[in-house]
Design a protein around this motif. Sequence first.
Motif, PDB file in Angstrom:
ATOM      1  N   LEU A  15     -20.996  10.916 -34.114  1.00  0.00           N
ATOM      2  CA  LEU A  15     -22.414  11.225 -33.910  1.00  0.00           C
ATOM      3  C   LEU A  15     -23.082  11.652 -35.221  1.00  0.00           C
ATOM      4  CD1 LEU A  15     -22.318  13.181 -30.513  1.00  0.00           C
ATOM      5  CD2 LEU A  15     -23.311  10.920 -30.921  1.00  0.00           C
ATOM      6  N   GLY A  16     -22.356  12.459 -36.017  1.00  0.00           N
ATOM      7  CA  GLY A  16     -22.928  12.914 -37.287  1.00  0.00           C
ATOM      8  C   GLY A  16     -23.205  11.772 -38.241  1.00  0.00           C
ATOM      9  N   GLY A  19     -25.992   9.580 -36.872  1.00  0.00           N
ATOM     10  CA  GLY A  19     -27.295  10.232 -37.078  1.00  0.00           C
ATOM     11  C   GLY A  19     -27.805  10.058 -38.494  1.00  0.00           C
ATOM     12  N   VAL A  22     -29.113   6.456 -38.769  1.00  0.00           N
ATOM     13  CA  VAL A  22     -30.423   6.321 -38.105  1.00  0.00           C
ATOM     14  C   VAL A  22     -31.510   7.019 -38.902  1.00  0.00           C
ATOM     15  CG1 VAL A  22     -31.720   6.927 -36.029  1.00  0.00           C
ATOM     16  CG2 VAL A  22     -29.374   6.050 -35.826  1.00  0.00           C
ATOM     17  N   TRP A  23     -31.184   8.180 -39.453  1.00  0.00           N
ATOM     18  CA  TRP A  23     -32.157   8.957 -40.245  1.00  0.00           C
ATOM     19  C   TRP A  23     -32.652   8.144 -41.436  1.00  0.00           C
ATOM     20  CZ3 TRP A  23     -32.413  11.231 -45.157  1.00  0.00           C
ATOM     21  CH2 TRP A  23     -33.344  12.253 -45.313  1.00  0.00           C
ATOM     22  N   ARG A  34     -38.362  10.067 -36.436  1.00  0.00           N
ATOM     23  CA  ARG A  34     -37.186  10.541 -37.156  1.00  0.00           C
ATOM     24  C   ARG A  34     -36.751  11.916 -36.642  1.00  0.00           C
ATOM     25  NH1 ARG A  34     -37.103  10.978 -43.748  1.00  0.00           N
ATOM     26  NH2 ARG A  34     -35.610   9.289 -43.975  1.00  0.00           N
ATOM     27  N   ALA A  37     -35.176  11.614 -33.032  1.00  0.00           N
ATOM     28  CA  ALA A  37     -33.796  11.121 -33.114  1.00  0.00           C
ATOM     29  C   ALA A  37     -32.866  12.193 -33.663  1.00  0.00           C
ATOM     30  CB  ALA A  37     -33.743   9.870 -33.985  1.00  0.00           C
ATOM     31  N   GLN A  38     -33.350  12.943 -34.664  1.00  0.00           N
ATOM     32  CA  GLN A  38     -32.526  13.992 -35.261  1.00  0.00           C
ATOM     33  C   GLN A  38     -32.207  15.084 -34.250  1.00  0.00           C
ATOM     34  OE1 GLN A  38     -31.680  13.358 -38.564  1.00  0.00           O
ATOM     35  NE2 GLN A  38     -30.082  14.796 -37.974  1.00  0.00           N
ATOM     36  N   PHE A  41     -29.504  13.795 -31.737  1.00  0.00           N
ATOM     37  CA  PHE A  41     -28.153  13.825 -32.311  1.00  0.00           C
ATOM     38  C   PHE A  41     -27.664  15.263 -32.475  1.00  0.00           C
ATOM     39  CE2 PHE A  41     -29.102   9.431 -33.627  1.00  0.00           C
ATOM     40  CZ  PHE A  41     -27.905   8.817 -33.298  1.00  0.00           C
ATOM     41  N   PHE A  42     -28.561  16.165 -32.898  1.00  0.00           N
ATOM     42  CA  PHE A  42     -28.159  17.558 -33.116  1.00  0.00           C
ATOM     43  C   PHE A  42     -27.753  18.214 -31.793  1.00  0.00           C
ATOM     44  CE2 PHE A  42     -29.392  22.081 -33.300  1.00  0.00           C
ATOM     45  CZ  PHE A  42     -28.514  22.505 -34.272  1.00  0.00           C
ATOM     46  N   TRP A  78     -22.664  19.148 -38.700  1.00  0.00           N
ATOM     47  CA  TRP A  78     -23.556  19.927 -37.818  1.00  0.00           C
ATOM     48  C   TRP A  78     -24.571  20.700 -38.635  1.00  0.00           C
ATOM     49  CZ3 TRP A  78     -24.894  25.015 -36.954  1.00  0.00           C
ATOM     50  CH2 TRP A  78     -25.544  25.286 -35.742  1.00  0.00           C
ATOM     51  N   HIS A  81     -27.197  18.290 -40.067  1.00  0.00           N
ATOM     52  CA  HIS A  81     -28.197  17.878 -39.088  1.00  0.00           C
ATOM     53  C   HIS A  81     -29.140  19.026 -38.723  1.00  0.00           C
ATOM     54  CE1 HIS A  81     -27.138  13.698 -37.959  1.00  0.00           C
ATOM     55  NE2 HIS A  81     -25.945  14.030 -38.449  1.00  0.00           N
TER      56      HIS A  81
END
Length: 489
Positions: A15-16, A19, A22-23, A34, A37-38, A41-42, A78, A81
């Motif tokens: 996931l990290g 993310g 995607v970012w 943005r 989405a962030q 994911f976070f 983590w 993000h």
Amino acid sequence: MSEHAFQLMILINVLGVLGIVVWHLQGRSRPTQRLVAQIIFFIAMTISLIFANVMPFRFDAPHLEGSAALVVTAKILWWTHLSWATIGFVRIYIVLDGRPRQARLIQDLLVAVVYLGVVLSVMAFVFGVPIGTLLATSGIFAIILGLALQNTLGDLFSGIALTLGRPYTIGDWILLSDATEGRVIASNWRSTYLLTGAHNLVVLPNSVLAKQSITNVSKPDENHQIMLGVRVVPTRGPKFILNVMLDALNSCNGIVHDPAPSVSLVNIDAAAIDMELYFRVTSPAERSLARNEVIDLVYRHCLANGLVLAKPPGSQTTLQETSTPMPLPSVEALLETIPMFSELTAEERSRLAASATTHRLAAGEKILDEGEVSSRLLIISVGIILLHKNDEDVARLAPGDYLGEKGLFAGTPEIYEATTLTPAKLYELNKEAFEQLVAERPTLADDLVASLSNRGTQQESGAPPTIASGGSGIHLIQAIRSRFGARHI
């Protein structure tokens, strides 16, 4: 580590990394998407860490090999993000607050604080570095660095103070106490950039700018008041002279008439009456043009009313200069000031002046109708004429201006309605006055065409929109000669 926790660690790392991809793919042009989405994911990473019983803000002795390395990378991702989500909230707030450019310094400062906090948190909660000791040790280095960068830091914190205080924004016109003035076109950590009226770029360090008093000419709007001092010989009463100055201001096309301009009588003695004329312009860039027009109109109205401008203080004046009014300008004197008649000889101007008739009109009287084909040329001797179209004011004419030339010379209708704004005195020259001149000198038609064309295309400040040729010069010449009985070319 259990198999379930191991799978969760793999999921968190996936996931990290996803993310981050995607970012970067969404780019800076889509800050809202943005941020959404962030956040997604976070939240997913946070839930996975909770289920794996891993607290990112609690230090556990790390192992950089095997499955334990996944915990370290999961915590780092983590915190990364978290920093990006926080920065996204900061930037969205600035955009929604309507200050994306003006708050650039604050935005950069907050971003730096967030990244610094995340780095320290990773060092403390992931790798167990004693942050207190590290900060104490780095304090000595910070003092040395601060002394070395004293001027730069002064500009930095001055820029932050100016941004927080918001005495100006990008695009405002400001005036500094050292007489520097210009429009703010950019601002960064170190300097502010002004574009002056002379089209020069002035770069001011923020520390220098913060020490000066700042006048923001653009707030609450760019209407800018100008004061012009005038001295007039007291050959007439102060009230009469004041009204003449008001007429000069009210006939100006390049100033703001709401609020109305004003005149203040400052002083009086045997040599002069001192006055201050106050008027507004729509922008600081219009000051020179408006001042030039006002000075020209003050001279013309003084000449039209027999007033004399006084000599500077301390100059010697005679009793005759302070007691004898100037004679009012004759129609022949006015003809000499009109470019249209510059090619006429003195004898021809005298013949025209002899045929002129005088009209005295009260305020509010109509002179010409829109669409009327005028058969006379009207020269303003005293007063103000207002041109308007569809109930909207278009221009104001002052002593020395004229109207009706479109119909008289070219036979075309007027495009504006003309009425007197103040009591006025006009000289009228009709068609018969020009017929003999054109017959005796046919080339006069060429001179009239040149004058009419120049008058129609003139766009200088205060120049009233009068004639538009509506055709080529040769057609105008034919129209003038046809109207005055001369042969066509």
